[in-house]
Design a protein around this motif. Structure first.
Motif, PDB file in Angstrom:
ATOM      1  N   LYS A  45     -36.578  -0.661   9.722  1.00 28.95           N
ATOM      2  CA  LYS A  45     -36.403  -0.887   8.277  1.00 28.95           C
ATOM      3  C   LYS A  45     -35.082  -1.610   7.975  1.00 28.95           C
ATOM      4  N   SER A  46     -33.998  -1.070   8.523  1.00 31.73           N
ATOM      5  CA  SER A  46     -32.689  -1.694   8.264  1.00 31.73           C
ATOM      6  C   SER A  46     -32.642  -3.088   8.874  1.00 31.73           C
ATOM      7  N   THR A  47     -33.289  -3.242  10.028  1.00 30.64           N
ATOM      8  CA  THR A  47     -33.366  -4.556  10.684  1.00 30.64           C
ATOM      9  C   THR A  47     -34.088  -5.547   9.776  1.00 30.64           C
ATOM     10  N   ASN A  75     -25.589  -0.745   1.792  1.00 39.22           N
ATOM     11  CA  ASN A  75     -25.992  -0.410   3.158  1.00 39.22           C
ATOM     12  C   ASN A  75     -26.151   1.086   3.357  1.00 39.22           C
ATOM     13  N   GLN A  76     -26.618   1.455   4.537  1.00 40.65           N
ATOM     14  CA  GLN A  76     -27.068   2.817   4.784  1.00 40.65           C
ATOM     15  C   GLN A  76     -25.930   3.792   5.074  1.00 40.65           C
ATOM     16  N   THR A  77     -24.849   3.290   5.633  1.00 41.79           N
ATOM     17  CA  THR A  77     -23.827   4.216   6.097  1.00 41.79           C
ATOM     18  C   THR A  77     -23.209   5.027   4.960  1.00 41.79           C
ATOM     19  N   LEU A 156     -31.546  -1.971  -1.253  1.00 44.02           N
ATOM     20  CA  LEU A 156     -30.931  -0.652  -1.105  1.00 44.02           C
ATOM     21  C   LEU A 156     -31.470   0.029   0.153  1.00 44.02           C
ATOM     22  N   ASP A 157     -30.567   0.333   1.083  1.00 43.01           N
ATOM     23  CA  ASP A 157     -30.977   0.982   2.332  1.00 43.01           C
ATOM     24  C   ASP A 157     -30.558   2.446   2.280  1.00 43.01           C
ATOM     25  N   GLU A 158     -31.486   3.327   1.969  1.00 43.62           N
ATOM     26  CA  GLU A 158     -31.197   4.763   1.891  1.00 43.62           C
ATOM     27  C   GLU A 158     -29.930   5.035   1.092  1.00 43.62           C
TER      28      GLU A 158
HETATM   29 MG   LIG Z   1     -32.105   2.301   8.725  1.00 44.85          MG
END
Ligand SMILES: [Mg+2]
Ligand SMILES: Nc1ncnc2c1ncn2[C@@H]1O[C@H](COP(=O)(O)OP(=O)(O)OP(=O)(O)O)[C@@H](O)[C@H]1O
Length: 213
Positions: A45-47, A75-77, A156-158
Motif C-alpha cells: 500500500k505505502s509502495t 506519511n505513515q510514521t 493519507l497513509d494510515e
Molecule cells: Mg504502509
C-alpha cells in the motif's frame, strides 16, 4: 486520458532490489473521488502511494498526472521527525503554505493557519515547540501542515495511528467534508469505519490492485 481522470496508473510494475511488490497495476482516479486503499501488512500500500507521489519510479508502465496538480502527503510514521526542529506548532503548520521558512506571512496566511490549528484543537498549543508534543499531537500537526495548503490530491497513509478516538473521528469527519468539497483523496486505512464515505475501495493483494466491496 479521460477528462475527469486526475491520475492514471498504466500497467505499473515496481519492486525493491530482489522483490517485486506490484505487477501490472492499472488504476484511474477521477477528480473528486475519495479512494480507500486496504490490504495486509507488507502487501504494498505505502509502495503504491509512493509511486503515485513520484517518490518511487515504476520499473514498467507509466503514471500520467497533470504537472499542475498539487499533491499533499501525510506519511505513515508516527515518529515525531520534526521533534528536533526548533519551531513552534504555528510555524510548522505555516511551512505547509510552502512559503520560505519564517518569511513574512500575510494576514490571510495567519488566519488560515489559525483556522487549521483550531480544526485540530491545536490552537492553544500554537506557541509550543514540536519537541514538547505527544505522538498523537505531533501527528495532528503533520496533517494540519498538509491540509493548510489546500492541495488538489490528498494522500493519507494510515494518518490516524497514534491518534485518540475522538481526534480520529474528527479527522475522518474533516476528510469527508473535503470529499464533499470535491477534493480528490487517497486514503490507506486498516479501519473499515474510516472508509465508510469512500466512493471506491481497492485492495492491494497478490501484487495487484483489485476493486473491493
Ligand atoms: Mg504502509
Ligand atoms: N524501502 C524499501 N526497501 C526494500 N523493501 C521495502 C521498502 N519498503 C517496503 N519494502 C517491502 O515492500 C513490501 C511492501 O511494503 P509496503 O510498505 O508498501 O507495505 P504496506 O502495505 O504499506 O504495509 P503496512 O500495512 O505494514 O504499512 C514489503 O515486503 C516491504 O518489506
Amino acid at each position: 486520458m479521460e477528462n475527469d481522470v486526475i491520475l492514471s496508473l498504466q500497467d505499473i510494475s515496481f519492486g525493491y532490489s530482489n522483490q517485486t511488490v506490484l505487477e501490472n497495476v492499472n488504476l484511474d482516479i477521477k477528480t473528486g473521488e475519495f479512494i480507500g486503499i486496504v490490504g495486509l501488512n507488507g502487501s504494498g500500500k505505502s509502495t503504491l502511494l509512493k509511486l503515485i507521489l513520484g517518490v518511487n519510479k515504476p520499473t514498467n508502465g507509466k503514471i500520467i498526472k497533470n504537472d499542475n496538480v498539487t499533491v499533499g502527503y501525510v506519511n505513515q510514521t508516527t515518529i515525531t521527525e520534526e521533534g528536533g526542529f526548533p519551531a513552534t506548532i504555528f510555524e510548522v503548520v505555516s511551512l505547509g503554505l510552502k512559503k520560505k521558512p519564517f518569511s513574512h506571512l500575510t494576514k490571510n496566511d495567519k488566519e488560515l493557519v489559525l483556522k487549521t490549528l483550531e480544526i485540530f484543537n491545536l490552537k492553544k498549543l500554537k506557541n509550543k515547540s514540536m519537541s514538547t508534543l505527544s505522538g498523537g499531537q505531533a501527528q495532528k500537526v503533520k496533517i494540519a501542515k498538509v491540509l493548510v495548503s489546500n492541495p488538489d490530491i490528498i494522500v493519507l497513509d494510515e494518518p490516524t495511528s497514534g491518534i485518540d478516538a475522538e481526534s480520529e473521528e474528527m479527522l475522518i469527519e474533516m476528510i469527508n467534508h473535503l470529499h464533499a468539497m470535491k477534493k480528490t483523496i487517497i486514503f490507506v486505512s486498516h479501519n473499515p469505519d474510516n472508509l465508510k464515505g469512500c466512493d471506491k475501495i481497492y485492495k492491494v493483494i497478490d501484487k495487484g490492485v483489485v476493486s473491493y466491496a
